[in-house]
Design a protein around this motif. Structure first.
Motif, PDB file in Angstrom:
ATOM      1  N   GLY A  66      37.832  46.403  40.790  1.00  0.00           N
ATOM      2  CA  GLY A  66      36.739  47.120  40.143  1.00  0.00           C
ATOM      3  C   GLY A  66      37.149  48.496  39.636  1.00  0.00           C
ATOM      4  N   LYS A  67      38.455  48.797  39.676  1.00  0.00           N
ATOM      5  CA  LYS A  67      38.941  50.104  39.210  1.00  0.00           C
ATOM      6  C   LYS A  67      38.628  50.318  37.727  1.00  0.00           C
ATOM      7  N   THR A  68      39.070  49.348  36.944  1.00  0.00           N
ATOM      8  CA  THR A  68      38.919  49.498  35.501  1.00  0.00           C
ATOM      9  C   THR A  68      37.444  49.531  35.104  1.00  0.00           C
ATOM     10  N   THR A  69      36.639  48.682  35.741  1.00  0.00           N
ATOM     11  CA  THR A  69      35.204  48.688  35.428  1.00  0.00           C
ATOM     12  C   THR A  69      34.611  50.062  35.702  1.00  0.00           C
ATOM     13  N   THR A  70      34.947  50.635  36.856  1.00  0.00           N
ATOM     14  CA  THR A  70      34.441  51.964  37.202  1.00  0.00           C
ATOM     15  C   THR A  70      34.850  52.984  36.143  1.00  0.00           C
ATOM     16  N   VAL A  71      36.129  52.956  35.807  1.00  0.00           N
ATOM     17  CA  VAL A  71      36.636  53.921  34.830  1.00  0.00           C
ATOM     18  C   VAL A  71      35.946  53.717  33.476  1.00  0.00           C
ATOM     19  N   GLU A  72      35.767  52.446  33.080  1.00  0.00           N
ATOM     20  CA  GLU A  72      35.175  52.204  31.760  1.00  0.00           C
ATOM     21  C   GLU A  72      33.688  52.593  31.721  1.00  0.00           C
TER      22      GLU A  72
END
Lengths: 255, 358
Positions: free
Chosen positions: A45-51
């Motif tokens: 979920g790193k990228t989702t959070t960042v996006e």
């Protein structure tokens, strides 16, 4: 100690897709000038959070704020003050680097010294080359150059060293440290722990859409050791990567 | 404004740096134009002869009977008032008038044709001479036909004149549809669009900027192709009628908008990137052959031409051709204009409803 100034605040962030929850209630705060790492396995979920923070995705619920601006409400204003390096993105293949940086400067209505920006990421000599002729490391550095055209307050780097060779990775670390030294706040995602340990002031470890732990790398390591954890004692004090760098040098391998 | 300028500048730069785009939008149509234009593809059809018979005596009847036995000719009776029109529009290659005092003993004929079709007219003359000699062969006489010629000049431009506007229209379609489909899809799959979304500009500005630059490119391409037709194939656009050029601008702009929108609709409506190119081909290919680019849709069966005349490319082909060949006024081309506007609306709605940034 005076309270450090908060620049990013994330409260109870949730992102649900049809039958899958990518981000499941995340909270964290980032202070000005920090390098904050989001660590986790692929799909955590790193990228989702960042996006979501970058304004590229709408959260299902929760609140995100950058420099006092509500990201969901004033997405455009947020985009103006952040710099973004995406995990999977590309630029116009038949434009040269100067033209690409110039184009993005116009998109951000800023007038930076383009040569200087390219020079900062070590691509000044390549300014007349087309994007598609760049190596992986150079592409990442261009991506960072483009992210800096608006002199952003916060820089997001999503897996900036994935797929790079050890030399290019070390070079990227130096570049990121330099940018931080200019007073920028940096959010970085990675799954290279060595990288996080070297660069990040604090890290959040994410798994299955939740933050498992947030702290400085040192404290996290301390805590683990205090809990009685022991690594099988290594007989050597160097790694194979050290051997590799020792033998092949630190200089970049790019034409 | 500055955003549109930089997008236009970059799009045009990239267009000229990409050799495939130049190949398909300029080199290929030119080769097709020169290849087919010089080769005279149109003359593979049977020569069409119109006949006006003022005589109606038995000798002319015998003569015409012999003529109609030549089944490599397409013969039809026409009325005297239609001669000029049918020749100028190229519906008939040549008209033969049999005068009221026609006799086989001292034959005289009048042949009308357009200058570029002199060969065909001469062929008709030779055939007539042969027929008369054959009929009279028992007498061993060889009566020369007294020939009167009426030549129409420079109006009908032969197959080249027919072909050039067709190819120009075809190129507008190809550049419009393929240009958009392939660039948008590659920008989408490579993540260029996503990176643009991370900037403060509204991504639709980018799309609009792209469309406007492509429109400019296509209009320039249209003029370059016409220019090549004028210089190399010696066709005469609009017979010096300046309004025809205005028409050409109007219709090439409308055509570009139409096919750019169709390109947008295809990129949006195709379920994924792999489908877009085949769908684009599926849509452009039938139009290439059924919209009157290479031959008049009159040759198709009526029910089919009723359909094909309403395909998006057909009104563009016929309006460019009418303007280029005859300098037809915009008002007379209103039906074509309306058909195109209807298609523009349809494509726009589909494009806007289906287009996804990711």
């Amino acid at each position: 100690m005076s309270k450090t100034q908060e620049i990013i605040s994330v409260k109870n962030l949730v992102k649900k897709y049809d039958n899958f929850t990518a981000v499941n209630g995340i909270d964290f705060k980032v202070s000005k000038g920090e390098i904050f790492g989001l660590l986790g396995p692929n799909g955590a979920g790193k990228t989702t959070t960042v996006e979501i923070l970058e304004g590229l995705r709408k959260p299902s619920s929760g609140y995100t704020e950058i420099d006092g601006i509500d990201v969901a409400k004033n997405t455009k204003e947020v985009k103006k003050i952040i710099g973004v390096q995406l995990q999977e993105c590309s630029f116009f293949d038949k434009l040269n680097l100067f033209e690409i940086v110039e184009m993005f400067s116009v998109f951000y209505s800023s007038k930076p010294n383009i040569e200087k920006i390219l020079d900062n990421v070590g691509l000044l000599e390549k300014r007349k080359s087309y994007y598609k002729t760049l190596s992986g490391g150079q592409k990442q550095r261009l991506s960072i150059a483009v992210a800096l055209v608006n002199d952003p307050k916060v820089l997001f780097l999503d897996e900036p060293t994935t797929g790079l060779d050890p030399q290019a990775r070390r070079n990227m670390w130096d570049l990121i440290a330099e940018i931080r030294n200019k007073g920028k706040t940096i959010i970085i995602t990675t799954h290279y722990m060595e990288e996080a340990e070297k660069l990040c002031d604090r890290v959040a470890i994410i798994d299955s859409g939740r933050i498992v732990k947030i702290d400085t790398p040192k404290k996290l390591i301390r805590e683990l050791i205090d809990s009685g954890f022991k690594v099988e004692k290594k007989s050597q004090d160097a790694t194979l990567e050290d051997v590799f760098i020792n033998l092949t040098g630190k200089s970049l391998r790019e034409k | 404004m500055k955003i549109y300028l930089i997008i236009a500048k970059s799009t045009i730069k990239m267009y000229f740096r990409r050799t495939q785009s130049l190949f398909w939008s300029l080199f290929f149509p030119v080769v097709m134009m020169l290849g087919i234009g010089f080769f005279g593809f149109g003359q593979f059809t049977a020569p069409k002869l119109g006949i006006v018979n003022y005589s109606n005596n038995s000798e002319s009847t015998i003569f015409l009977e012999e003529f109609s036995k030549k089944d490599y000719l397409e013969i039809q009776l026409v009325s005297a008032s239609d001669i000029e029109k049918s020749i100028l529009e190229g519906k008939i290659d040549s008209v033969m008038i049999i005068p009221s005092d026609f006799t086989l003993e001292s034959p005289s004929l009048e042949i009308s044709y357009e200058k570029s079709k002199e060969n065909i007219a001469l062929e008709f003359y030779d055939i007539s001479q042969m027929i008369i000699s054959n009929i009279l062969s028992e007498d061993k006489t060889d009566k020369k036909i007294i020939l009167k010629e009426q030549i129409f000049e420079n109006e009908y431009q032969g197959y080249k004149g027919f072909l050039v506007p067709g190819i120009v229209a075809l190129s507008i379609m190809q550049s419009g549809i393929l240009g958009v489909v392939f660039t948008l899809i590659s920008y989408k799959t490579q993540g260029v669009l996503k990176r643009l979304q991370a900037t403060p500009i509204d991504p639709s500005h980018f799309l609009i900027g792209q469309m406007i630059s492509r429109l400019l490119i296509i209009v320039i391409q249209t003029f370059v192709l016409f220019f090549i037709g004028i210089v190399i194939l010696n066709i005469d656009i609009a017979l010096g009628n300046i309004f025809a050029w205005i028409n050409i601008i109007i219709f090439s702009v409308l055509g570009s908008i139409l096919f750019l929108f169709i390109g947008l609709a295809i990129s949006g409506a195709s379920p994924n990137e792999d489908y877009a190119a085949p769908i684009a081909n599926l849509i452009t290919f039938p139009m290439m052959f059924l919209s009157g680019v290479f031959f008049d849709t009159d040759v198709l069966p009526g029910w089919l031409s009723n359909i094909t005349n309403n395909l998006p490319l057909s009104p563009l082909v016929s309006s460019l051709r009418e303007s280029a060949l005859y300098g037809t006024s915009t008002i007379e081309l209103l039906p074509e204009l309306m058909t195109m506007i209807v298609w523009i609306i349809i494509a726009f709605v589909i494009g806007i409803k289906t287009f996804k940034w990711e």
